[in-house]
Scaffold this motif. Structure first.
Motif, PDB file in Angstrom:
ATOM      1  N   PHE A   1       0.837  -1.198   0.000  1.00 40.86           N
ATOM      2  CA  PHE A   1       0.000   0.000   0.000  1.00 40.86           C
ATOM      3  C   PHE A   1       0.871   1.247   0.000  1.00 40.86           C
ATOM      4  CE2 PHE A   1      -2.529  -3.272   2.079  1.00 40.86           C
ATOM      5  CZ  PHE A   1      -3.749  -3.140   1.451  1.00 40.86           C
ATOM      6  N   LYS A   2       0.380   2.285  -0.640  1.00 40.77           N
ATOM      7  CA  LYS A   2       1.083   3.567  -0.630  1.00 40.77           C
ATOM      8  C   LYS A   2       0.913   4.230   0.737  1.00 40.77           C
ATOM      9  CE  LYS A   2      -2.542   6.462  -2.739  1.00 40.77           C
ATOM     10  NZ  LYS A   2      -3.667   5.543  -2.763  1.00 40.77           N
ATOM     11  N   PRO A   3       1.772   5.203   1.046  1.00 37.29           N
ATOM     12  CA  PRO A   3       1.627   5.913   2.323  1.00 37.29           C
ATOM     13  C   PRO A   3       0.212   6.480   2.457  1.00 37.29           C
ATOM     14  CG  PRO A   3       3.689   6.530   1.258  1.00 37.29           C
ATOM     15  CD  PRO A   3       2.904   5.710   0.263  1.00 37.29           C
ATOM     16  N   GLY A   4      -0.358   6.310   3.651  1.00 36.53           N
ATOM     17  CA  GLY A   4      -1.683   6.848   3.930  1.00 36.53           C
ATOM     18  C   GLY A   4      -2.824   5.879   3.704  1.00 36.53           C
ATOM     19  N   ASP A   5      -2.593   4.814   2.941  1.00 40.41           N
ATOM     20  CA  ASP A   5      -3.664   3.836   2.701  1.00 40.41           C
ATOM     21  C   ASP A   5      -3.932   2.972   3.924  1.00 40.41           C
ATOM     22  OD1 ASP A   5      -4.338   4.594   0.168  1.00 40.41           O
ATOM     23  OD2 ASP A   5      -3.499   2.845  -0.838  1.00 40.41           O
TER      24      ASP A   5
ATOM     25  N   THR B   1      11.252   4.983   0.755  1.00 41.01           N
ATOM     26  CA  THR B   1      11.957   3.852   1.350  1.00 41.01           C
ATOM     27  C   THR B   1      11.468   3.603   2.772  1.00 41.01           C
ATOM     28  OG1 THR B   1      13.751   5.289   2.106  1.00 41.01           O
ATOM     29  CG2 THR B   1      14.030   4.192  -0.043  1.00 41.01           C
ATOM     30  N   GLU B   2      10.520   4.394   3.242  1.00 41.13           N
ATOM     31  CA  GLU B   2       9.973   4.219   4.589  1.00 41.13           C
ATOM     32  C   GLU B   2       8.766   3.280   4.516  1.00 41.13           C
ATOM     33  OE1 GLU B   2      11.038   8.305   6.872  1.00 41.13           O
ATOM     34  OE2 GLU B   2       9.287   8.365   5.555  1.00 41.13           O
ATOM     35  N   ILE B   3       8.898   2.142   5.181  1.00 39.42           N
ATOM     36  CA  ILE B   3       7.874   1.096   5.101  1.00 39.42           C
ATOM     37  C   ILE B   3       7.549   0.615   6.505  1.00 39.42           C
ATOM     38  CG2 ILE B   3       7.288  -1.171   4.164  1.00 39.42           C
ATOM     39  CD1 ILE B   3       9.561  -0.682   2.063  1.00 39.42           C
ATOM     40  N   LYS B   4       6.270   0.523   6.810  1.00 39.25           N
ATOM     41  CA  LYS B   4       5.835  -0.010   8.099  1.00 39.25           C
ATOM     42  C   LYS B   4       5.073  -1.311   7.871  1.00 39.25           C
ATOM     43  CE  LYS B   4       3.699   0.955  12.483  1.00 39.25           C
ATOM     44  NZ  LYS B   4       2.910   1.835  13.314  1.00 39.25           N
TER      45      LYS B   4
END
Length: 148
Positions: free
Chosen positions: A64-68, A108-111
């Protein structure tokens, strides 16, 4: 050898969708003995990273993209068929997922929300724990972040 493709939901054919849902069910519901709502309405917004071996889906994630899902880009539903794990396809599918996030979402920031017993696996991929462990669908999880 694992062949990996990244597809939007609309690009999945019926057979691929069936196989990836079957794999998720085999592992997350049956093998882990966890009753939960796998079909959660989020697949339509995800990119699907699919690992094929001899035209069968044997590894999978959705990204998922950031915020999804979180404020950061994220990877979820990480799964490898039980009889294929000795080939370490988990690393292949995760590295492909990380690359797909970098390519498609320019970050590159992934949670992730990781099952606690897999912390070392994710540490090897440069994910590190954030916060305290928690239960998700009755299974211990921990938030992990990759900022490389």
């Amino acid at each position: 050898m694992l062949k990996i493709q990244v597809k939007k939901f609309s690009e999945l054919n019926i057979e691929e969708l069936y196989q990836l849902l079957q794999l998720r069910s085999e592992v997350f519901v049956v093998e882990q003995d966890c009753v939960y709502q796998d079909i959660d309405g989020k697949d339509q917004n995800a990119l699907h990273v699919i690992g094929y071996k001899q035209n069968r889906v044997v590894a999978y994630t959705r990204i998922f993209k950031p915020g999804d899902y979180f404020n950061f880009a994220s990877i979820g539903r990480v799964v490898v068929a039980k009889n294929e794990r000795q080939f370490k396809y988990g690393y292949d599918i995760m590295n492909a997922s990380i690359n797909a996030i970098e390519t498609n979402y320019n970050t590159t920031e992934i949670k992730i929300s990781a099952q606690c017993y897999l912390k070392r696996f994710y540490n090897n991929l440069q994910f590190f724990e954030v916060g305290e462990a928690y239960l998700e669908d009755g299974i211990p999880h921990i938030g992990m972040l990759r900022t490389v």
